[in-house]
Design a protein around this motif. Structure first.
Motif, short mmCIF file in Angstrom:
data_model
loop_
_atom_site.label_atom_id
_atom_site.label_comp_id
_atom_site.label_asym_id
_atom_site.label_seq_id
_atom_site.Cartn_x
_atom_site.Cartn_y
_atom_site.Cartn_z
N ILE A 95 0.84 -1.20 0.00
CA ILE A 95 0.00 0.00 0.00
C ILE A 95 0.87 1.25 0.00
O ILE A 95 1.86 1.33 0.72
CB ILE A 95 -0.91 -0.01 1.25
N LEU A 96 0.51 2.21 -0.84
CA LEU A 96 1.30 3.43 -0.92
C LEU A 96 0.52 4.68 -0.50
O LEU A 96 1.08 5.61 0.04
CB LEU A 96 1.80 3.65 -2.35
N THR A 97 -0.77 4.68 -0.80
CA THR A 97 -1.52 5.93 -0.64
C THR A 97 -2.67 5.78 0.37
O THR A 97 -3.06 4.67 0.73
CB THR A 97 -2.15 6.37 -1.98
N ILE A 98 -3.19 6.94 0.76
CA ILE A 98 -4.31 6.96 1.69
C ILE A 98 -5.52 6.24 1.10
O ILE A 98 -6.17 5.44 1.78
CB ILE A 98 -4.66 8.42 2.06
N VAL A 112 -7.58 3.15 2.74
CA VAL A 112 -9.01 3.23 3.04
C VAL A 112 -9.72 2.02 2.43
O VAL A 112 -10.51 1.34 3.11
CB VAL A 112 -9.61 4.55 2.49
N ASP A 113 -9.41 1.71 1.16
CA ASP A 113 -10.05 0.57 0.50
C ASP A 113 -9.76 -0.74 1.23
O ASP A 113 -10.65 -1.57 1.41
CB ASP A 113 -9.58 0.46 -0.96
N ARG A 166 -12.40 -3.19 3.10
CA ARG A 166 -12.51 -4.58 2.67
C ARG A 166 -12.42 -5.53 3.89
O ARG A 166 -13.16 -6.50 4.00
CB ARG A 166 -11.36 -4.90 1.70
N LEU A 167 -11.53 -5.19 4.82
CA LEU A 167 -11.30 -6.06 5.96
C LEU A 167 -12.42 -5.98 6.99
O LEU A 167 -12.61 -6.89 7.78
CB LEU A 167 -9.98 -5.68 6.65
N LYS A 168 -13.15 -4.89 6.95
CA LYS A 168 -14.17 -4.72 7.98
C LYS A 168 -15.38 -5.60 7.78
O LYS A 168 -15.81 -5.80 6.67
CB LYS A 168 -14.59 -3.25 8.04
#
Lengths: 287, 283
Positions: free
Chosen positions: B269-272, B276-277, B281-283
Motif C-alpha cells: 500500500i502506498l496511498t491513503i 481506506v479501501d 474490505r477487511l471490515k
C-alpha cells in the motif's frame, strides 16, 4: 524559562515602497519547560518572530519578556539574553568556522569567560547530547564530516552555551530520514532531561505531531491558532487554506469516517492509527 | 539504445581530498549502472552521502566519471565539444532557490539561460513567457524574486531551466526547504512537465511521499544502486529500506505494522486511498 510576547509588531523597510508588516500584533505566552512547535508557510513570520526572541531583531512596537525581563527595553544586556536564549538557524553547519570540532563548540562558552575546566565539561556534554564521540572527533576538522554530522556539531555549539530556551529553525531540513529521526530524538531527550523550553520551527506536520506539547500556527504575521497538536490538527480546512497540512494518518481517519467507519478522528501519529485500526478490526471479529 | 536519455555505464567517481602530506582518494560512485529512458520520471533516494548528488552532477557534465561513461542522449559527457549541447539538453535545479536566482526581476532571471545561448530577443520573449506559463508563474513575470515564497522561487528556477528547452530536468532535493504547499506546487509542476511536455525527470528527494509518484524508484547506498523498481515494489521491502536508513511512505509503514499484528492487509500500500479501501474490505 518563560517567554511572554505582548502586542508584537515588526515592520521591515519602513518608509519604502517595500514596507511590509512581518509580525502583526502577536501576543503569546510560553511557559517554562514547554516544548513548542512553530508552524506556518514560508513567509508567515516564523523566522522573524524567533529572531526577536534573542534580540537579533528589535520589534517596531510591543514587548517581549524573557523570564520576566523586558528585552525590548533600551538598557538591556543583550549578551546575557543570548546566553539564555540559544538560536539554531537553518542550515547551521554553514556557520562552522574553526579548525577543530573542539574549538568550534568551545567558541561560545569561551566568550562567556568560563574556566577551561568548565569549557571542557560543556563541550564534552554538548557533543554527547548530539551523539558525537568526543574523544574520536574533538581534534578533527568539522569540514571533514558529513552534512548530518556537521549539523550536529553546529547544534552542539549552541548547546554548550547551556541556554534555558532553545530555539531551532528547521533543524532537519535536507537531512535523510535517519539523520532527521536522530536529531529529533536528541532534541526530545535533551528536553526531557533538562526540561528546558524548546521552540521547534518545522515544516513537517508528522514530526511536530510526535514531539511537541503545543503548536503555534503563524499566518501572515499573526498567531492564528494555538493548542495541542491534537487540537490544531483537527482544523484541517483552516490549515490547508493557509498552505499547511495535517499528518497523513489524520487524512486517513477522515477518509475512513467519510466511508462510514466509526474511528476516532483525532489521530495524529502512525502508532495511534495502528492501535485504533487494530481495535476496530478485532472488535468486529469478536462481535 | 535509442530510447535512452541518460545512460550511466558502470561509472566510478573519485574525489581527491588533499591533506598536507597525503592525497587521499574517496570513492563517491562505485560502478553505477542506470538507464533513464526518454519520458521517464525517476526518483532517486538514498541517505546523505550515498552518492545521489554526485550522480546527478554527472548528468549534465558538472562532473565527469573517473571510470565508465555517461551518455546524454547519445553524447558522451567526456567529449568537451558537446558540453553546451549536453547542458542545454539536461538542465539542473538545486535545493536552495536563493542560490539559483541571478536577476532582480523574475522574467529577466528566466531569460538568463537563453540569452547565454545567443538566442534572438523576440524568441527569448516567447520562451520566457512559455516557461513561466508552464510553471504557472506568468502573473509574477515583473516581480522581484526576493518577494516570492520558496515554492514560487523554486518554480522560477525550473522556468529558468525550461527556457533552455531541455529534454530532461534533474532536480536535486528541490523541495527540501519548502513548506507543505510549496512542496505540492513544485511536485505538481514536475509531474505536469513530465506528462504534458514529455520531459524526462530525475528527482532526488528525501520525501517518500514524492517518490510514490514516480514511474521508477532507484535506491542508492554507498555509491551504488542497491534497489530499483516501481514505487510499489521498492517500498514493499520495508525492512530493507529501513536498514538503508530510509523511510517508507506513512501508509506503507502503517500496513507493515498492521501485518506484524496479524492483520491480513496488502503489504504494498502506498496511498491513503489504498489504505481506506483495504480497511473497508477487511471490515
Amino acid at each position: 524559562m518563560s517567554i511572554k510576547i505582548e502586542n508584537l509588531v515588526y515592520k521591515y523597510m519602513i518608509g519604502t515602497p517595500f514596507e511590509k508588516t512581518a509580525i502583526d500584533d502577536v501576543s503569546l505566552e510560553i511557559k517554562d519547560g514547554e516544548f513548542i512547535g512553530l508552524i506556518g508557510h514560508t513567509g508567515s513570520g516564523k523566522s522573524t518572530l524567533i529572531q526577536q526572541l534573542n534580540g537579533l531583531l528589535k520589534p517596531t512596537s510591543g514587548k517581549i519578556y524573557i523570564d520576566g525581563e523586558d528585552i525590548t527595553s533600551k538598557d538591556i544586556n543583550l549578551k546575557k539574553i543570548r546566553q539564555k536564549v540559544g538560536l539554531v538557524f537553518q542550515y547551521p553547519e554553514y556557520q562552522l568556522f574553526e579548525e577543530t570540532i573542539f574549538k568550534d563548540v568551545a567558541f561560545g562558552p569561551q566568550n562567556l569567560g568560563l574556566s577551561d575546566d568548565e569549557i571542557l565539561k560543556r563541550v564534552r556534554r554538548a557533543l554527547e547530547i548530539v551523539g558525537i564521540d568526543f574523544e574520536k572527533y574533538k581534534d578533527k576538522s568539522p569540514f571533514d564530516l558529513s552534512g548530518g554530522q556537521r549539523r550536529r556539531i553546529a547544534i552542539a555549539g549552541i548547546l554548550a552555551m547551556e541556554p534555558k530556551i532553545l530555539i531551532l529553525d528547521e533543524p532537519t531540513a535536507g537531512l535523510d530520514p535517519k539523520g532527521r529521526d536522530e536529531i529529533l530524538e536528541e532534541i526530545r531527550k535533551l528536553h526531557k532531561e533538562y526540561n528546558n523550553t524548546v521552540i521547534l520551527v518545522s515544516h513537517s506536520m508528522e514530526d511536530v505531531a510526535k514531539l511537541v506539547d503545543r503548536l503555534i500556527v503563524m499566518y501572515k504575521g499573526k498567531n492564528i491558532l494555538t493548542g495541542t497538536p491534537r487540537e490544531v490538527f483537527m482544523e484541517i480546512e483552516t490549515l490547508e487554506k493557509i498552505g499547511l497540512a495535517v499528518p497523513q494518518v489524520t487524512y486517513l481517519v477522515r477518509e475512513l469516517r467519510k466511508r462510514g467507519i466509526n474511528i476516532r478522528e483525532d489521530i495524529i501519529t502512525v502508532k495511534e492509527a495502528q492501535d485504533e485500526i487494530l481495535r476496530l478490526l478485532r472488535r468486529d471479529k469478536n462481535d | 539504445m535509442e530510447d535512452s536519455m541518460l545512460l550511466a555505464n558502470n561509472i566510478y567517481f573519485y574525489y581527491k581530498k588533499s591533506d598536507d602530506e597525503k592525497i587521499e582518494k574517496s570513492i563517491a560512485l562505485k560502478g553505477v549502472n542506470l538507464n533513464v529512458k526518454k519520458g521517464e520520471f525517476i526518483v532517486i533516494i538514498g541517505h546523505n552521502g550515498s552518492g545521489k548528488s554526485t550522480l546527478a552532477k554527472h548528468y549534465n557534465a558538472i562532473l565527469v566519471p573517473s571510470n565508465g561513461d555517461v551518455i546524454v542522449d547519445g553524447m558522451n559527457t567526456k567529449d568537451s565539444s558537446k558540453l553546451w549541447d549536453i547542458r542545454q539538453k539536461a538542465g539542473m535545479v538545486f535545493q536552495n532557490p536563493d542560490n539559483q536566482i541571478v536577476a532582480t526581476i523574475v522574467e529577466e532571471d528566466v531569460a538568463f539561460g537563453p540569452e547565454n545561448l545567443g538566442i534572438p530577443p523576440e524568441k527569448i520573449r516567447k520562451r520566457v513567457d512559455e516557461a513561466l506559463l508552464a510553471v504557472n508563474m506568468l502573473d509574477y513575470a515583473h516581480h522581484g524574486p526576493h518577494l516570492l515564497s520558496g515554492g514560487q522561487k523554486q518554480r522560477v528556477a525550473i522556468a529558468g531551466v525550461l527556457a533552455m528547452r531541455p529534454e530532461c530536468i534533474i532536480l536535486d532535493e528541490p523541495t527540501a526547504m519548502l513548506d507543505p504547499s510549496g512542496r505540492r506546487e513544485v511536485l505538481d509542476t514536475i509531474k505536469r512537465l513530465n506528462k504534458e511536455e514529455e520531459i524526462t525527470i530525475v528527482l532526488i528527494t528525501h520525501f517518500m511521499e514524492e517518490a510514490v509518484e514516480a514511474d521508477r524508484v532507484v535506491v542508492m547506498e554507498d555509491g551504488k544502486v542497491v534497489l530499483e523498481g516501481s514505487p510499489r515494489d521498492v517500498f514493499s521491502k520495508v525492512e530493507e529500506i529501513k536498514r538503508l536508513g530510509l523511510d517508507v511512505p506513512e501508509m506503507t509503514e502503517l500496513a507493515y505494522e498492521l501485518r506484524k499484528n496479524n492483520i491480513n492487509i496488502r503489504e504494498d500500500i502506498l496511498t491513503i486511498e489504498e489504505m481506506v479501501d483495504e480497511i473497508c474490505r477487511l471490515k
